[in-house]
Motif scaffolding. Structure first.
Motif, short mmCIF file in Angstrom:
data_model
loop_
_atom_site.label_atom_id
_atom_site.label_comp_id
_atom_site.label_asym_id
_atom_site.label_seq_id
_atom_site.Cartn_x
_atom_site.Cartn_y
_atom_site.Cartn_z
N GLY A 31 -73.48 49.86 -54.96
CA GLY A 31 -74.10 50.73 -53.96
C GLY A 31 -75.28 50.09 -53.26
N ALA A 32 -75.29 50.21 -51.93
CA ALA A 32 -76.39 49.68 -51.12
C ALA A 32 -76.92 50.70 -50.13
CB ALA A 32 -75.92 48.43 -50.36
N VAL A 33 -76.18 51.80 -49.94
CA VAL A 33 -76.58 52.83 -48.99
C VAL A 33 -77.24 53.98 -49.75
CG1 VAL A 33 -75.80 54.44 -47.21
CG2 VAL A 33 -74.64 52.23 -47.49
N PRO A 34 -78.55 54.18 -49.60
CA PRO A 34 -79.21 55.29 -50.30
C PRO A 34 -78.56 56.62 -49.94
CG PRO A 34 -80.84 53.81 -49.35
CD PRO A 34 -79.51 53.38 -48.81
N VAL A 35 -78.27 57.41 -50.95
CA VAL A 35 -77.53 58.65 -50.72
C VAL A 35 -78.30 59.61 -49.82
CG1 VAL A 35 -78.43 59.84 -52.76
CG2 VAL A 35 -76.16 60.43 -51.88
N ASP A 36 -79.63 59.53 -49.82
CA ASP A 36 -80.43 60.43 -48.99
C ASP A 36 -80.17 60.25 -47.50
OD1 ASP A 36 -81.48 61.36 -51.31
OD2 ASP A 36 -83.58 61.04 -50.78
N LEU A 37 -79.67 59.08 -47.10
CA LEU A 37 -79.36 58.87 -45.68
C LEU A 37 -78.26 59.81 -45.21
CD1 LEU A 37 -79.47 54.97 -45.28
CD2 LEU A 37 -81.21 56.66 -44.66
N LEU A 38 -77.37 60.20 -46.11
CA LEU A 38 -76.32 61.15 -45.74
C LEU A 38 -76.93 62.48 -45.30
CD1 LEU A 38 -73.77 60.73 -48.68
CD2 LEU A 38 -73.66 59.66 -46.43
N PHE A 39 -77.97 62.89 -46.00
CA PHE A 39 -78.55 64.20 -45.77
C PHE A 39 -79.39 64.24 -44.49
CE2 PHE A 39 -78.90 63.73 -50.63
CZ PHE A 39 -77.53 63.88 -50.77
N LYS A 40 -79.76 63.07 -43.98
CA LYS A 40 -80.58 62.99 -42.78
C LYS A 40 -79.75 62.77 -41.52
CE LYS A 40 -84.37 61.01 -45.49
NZ LYS A 40 -85.23 59.81 -45.71
N ALA A 41 -78.44 62.58 -41.69
CA ALA A 41 -77.57 62.32 -40.54
C ALA A 41 -77.52 63.55 -39.63
CB ALA A 41 -76.17 61.94 -41.01
N LYS A 42 -77.48 63.32 -38.34
CA LYS A 42 -77.45 64.41 -37.36
C LYS A 42 -76.04 64.91 -37.10
CE LYS A 42 -81.88 64.14 -36.76
NZ LYS A 42 -82.77 65.20 -37.32
N ARG A 43 -75.05 64.11 -37.46
CA ARG A 43 -73.66 64.49 -37.23
C ARG A 43 -72.90 64.52 -38.56
NH1 ARG A 43 -71.86 61.08 -31.80
NH2 ARG A 43 -73.45 61.96 -30.39
N PRO A 44 -71.77 65.20 -38.59
CA PRO A 44 -70.99 65.27 -39.84
C PRO A 44 -70.60 63.88 -40.34
CG PRO A 44 -70.22 66.92 -38.30
CD PRO A 44 -71.19 66.07 -37.54
N VAL A 45 -70.68 63.71 -41.65
CA VAL A 45 -70.29 62.46 -42.29
C VAL A 45 -69.51 62.79 -43.56
CG1 VAL A 45 -72.51 62.32 -43.46
CG2 VAL A 45 -71.11 60.26 -43.24
N ALA A 46 -68.44 62.06 -43.79
CA ALA A 46 -67.60 62.30 -44.97
C ALA A 46 -67.78 61.18 -45.98
CB ALA A 46 -66.13 62.40 -44.56
N VAL A 47 -67.95 61.56 -47.23
CA VAL A 47 -67.96 60.59 -48.33
C VAL A 47 -66.52 60.45 -48.81
CG1 VAL A 47 -68.82 60.06 -50.62
CG2 VAL A 47 -70.29 61.26 -48.98
N ASP A 48 -65.95 59.28 -48.57
CA ASP A 48 -64.54 59.05 -48.89
C ASP A 48 -64.39 58.71 -50.37
OD1 ASP A 48 -61.89 58.45 -48.96
OD2 ASP A 48 -61.95 56.84 -47.48
N LEU A 49 -63.83 59.67 -51.12
CA LEU A 49 -63.61 59.49 -52.55
C LEU A 49 -62.21 58.99 -52.87
CD1 LEU A 49 -65.19 62.89 -53.65
CD2 LEU A 49 -66.28 60.66 -53.84
N SER A 50 -61.39 58.83 -51.84
CA SER A 50 -59.97 58.53 -52.07
C SER A 50 -59.74 57.15 -52.68
CB SER A 50 -59.19 58.66 -50.75
OG SER A 50 -59.62 57.68 -49.81
N LYS A 51 -60.71 56.26 -52.54
CA LYS A 51 -60.53 54.91 -53.06
C LYS A 51 -60.95 54.78 -54.53
CE LYS A 51 -60.92 52.63 -48.57
NZ LYS A 51 -60.88 53.87 -47.80
N LEU A 52 -61.48 55.85 -55.09
CA LEU A 52 -61.81 55.85 -56.51
C LEU A 52 -60.54 56.13 -57.31
CD1 LEU A 52 -65.16 57.86 -56.46
CD2 LEU A 52 -64.84 55.38 -56.41
#
Length: 293
Positions: free
Chosen positions: A161-182
């Motif tokens: 992991g390199a992308v702090p999860v808090d950045l998701l919560f600050k996004a102005k537009r919808p963003v999906a966390v893709d779990l399909s590759k797990l």
């Protein structure tokens, strides 16, 4: 053409009025966002399609926990997320790990004893603290080995992991966390739980909100709703901080979830024990049949 114009106007309805989801016998039907939302129905009954429409029409930032890679918004590979576990209460952290790995209460408490005085910033730190924890009985040795083995199965997912999860919560537009590759079910559950807990901490730090400010769409929500009181607590308490959770599930959630939610049944099913024959919105104990568009 006038029909398209009407749909456009309804889709632009304010959050205060709700989100347009279709037509009923008395005209347009709006989904209130005064509480959380449950979208339930059998497989292939249009749950995901409806969730996509709500995301698009709500005009709010949204985080989507996408189990199958189906949502057509900006995506982030879940393996790239970085979680700061030091920000989580250690008791909560142990509960989340226990829920995802199906640990017994005794094992969860043992894990808490092992990490409560350790510095824990990552899942690898949890394993290190567990390895360093001294035990004196055979049963503790076996319990320690069993927990460590299960953690080792999934720890690799959390080390890139390199992308702090808090950045998701600050996004102005919808963003999906893709779990399909797990690959493992336990990995998907733990990532989902870590995101929910991290989001709760983020919203708590911002304080109480008077109106909805963010959507959290949880796909395949039945996989986390049955994980105990901790999950339900995170859902319930988040509402006062402006979060609206959209639970997309093929199973009817527990009663305590339904009480705090507006419910959309996309297709009736005999297991629901309800006398309905068409897609229905249940809000404030009122049933409204809906032609979803």
């Amino acid at each position: 053409m006038w029909e398209l114009g009407l749909l456009a106007l309804l889709a632009l309805a304010t959050v205060r009025e709700g989100v347009f989801i279709g037509f009923g016998k008395m005209g347009p039907v709006m989904l209130p966002l005064d509480r959380h939302v449950v979208i339930t129905g059998p497989t292939r009954s249009g749950k995901t399609t409806l969730a996509k429409k709500i995301i698009r029409r709500a005009r709010l930032p949204a985080v989507v926990l996408d189990w199958h890679g189906e949502y057509d918004v900006r995506k982030v590979d879940s393996r790239l997320l970085k979680f700061n576990l030091a920000a989580l209460d250690k008791k909560l952290l142990c509960e989340l790990i226990g829920l995802s790995l199906n640990l017994t209460e005794a094992s969860v408490y043992f894990l808490y004893r092992a990490i409560r005085r350790a510095e824990v910033k990552s899942l690898r730190d949890v394993i290190t603290a567990l390895d360093d924890f001294l035990v004196s009985t055979r049963s503790e040795v076996e319990m320690k080995a069993a927990i460590a083995r299960r953690l080792e199965y999934i720890v690799d997912v959390f080390e890139r992991g390199a992308v702090p999860v808090d950045l998701l919560f600050k996004a102005k537009r919808p963003v999906a966390v893709d779990l399909s590759k797990l690959r493992l079910y336990e990995e998907k559950v733990l990532v989902t739980l870590f995101i929910m807990a991290s989001l709760y901490n983020y919203l708590f730090s911002r304080g109480v909100a008077k109106r909805p400010t963010l959507l959290l769409v949880v796909d395949e929500a039945q996989n986390v709703l049955k994980r105990g009181d901790v999950v339900r607590y995170l859902v319930f308490e988040s509402a006062k901080y402006g979060l609206r959770v959209v639970l997309v599930t093929n199973e009817m959630p527990p009663g305590e979830i339904l009480v705090h939610s507006n419910v959309i049944i996309t297709k009736p099913h005999f297991t629901y024990n309800m006398d309905i024959r068409r897609p229905t919105l249940i809000s404030n104990n009122k049933l409204t049949e809906v032609w979803i568009v």
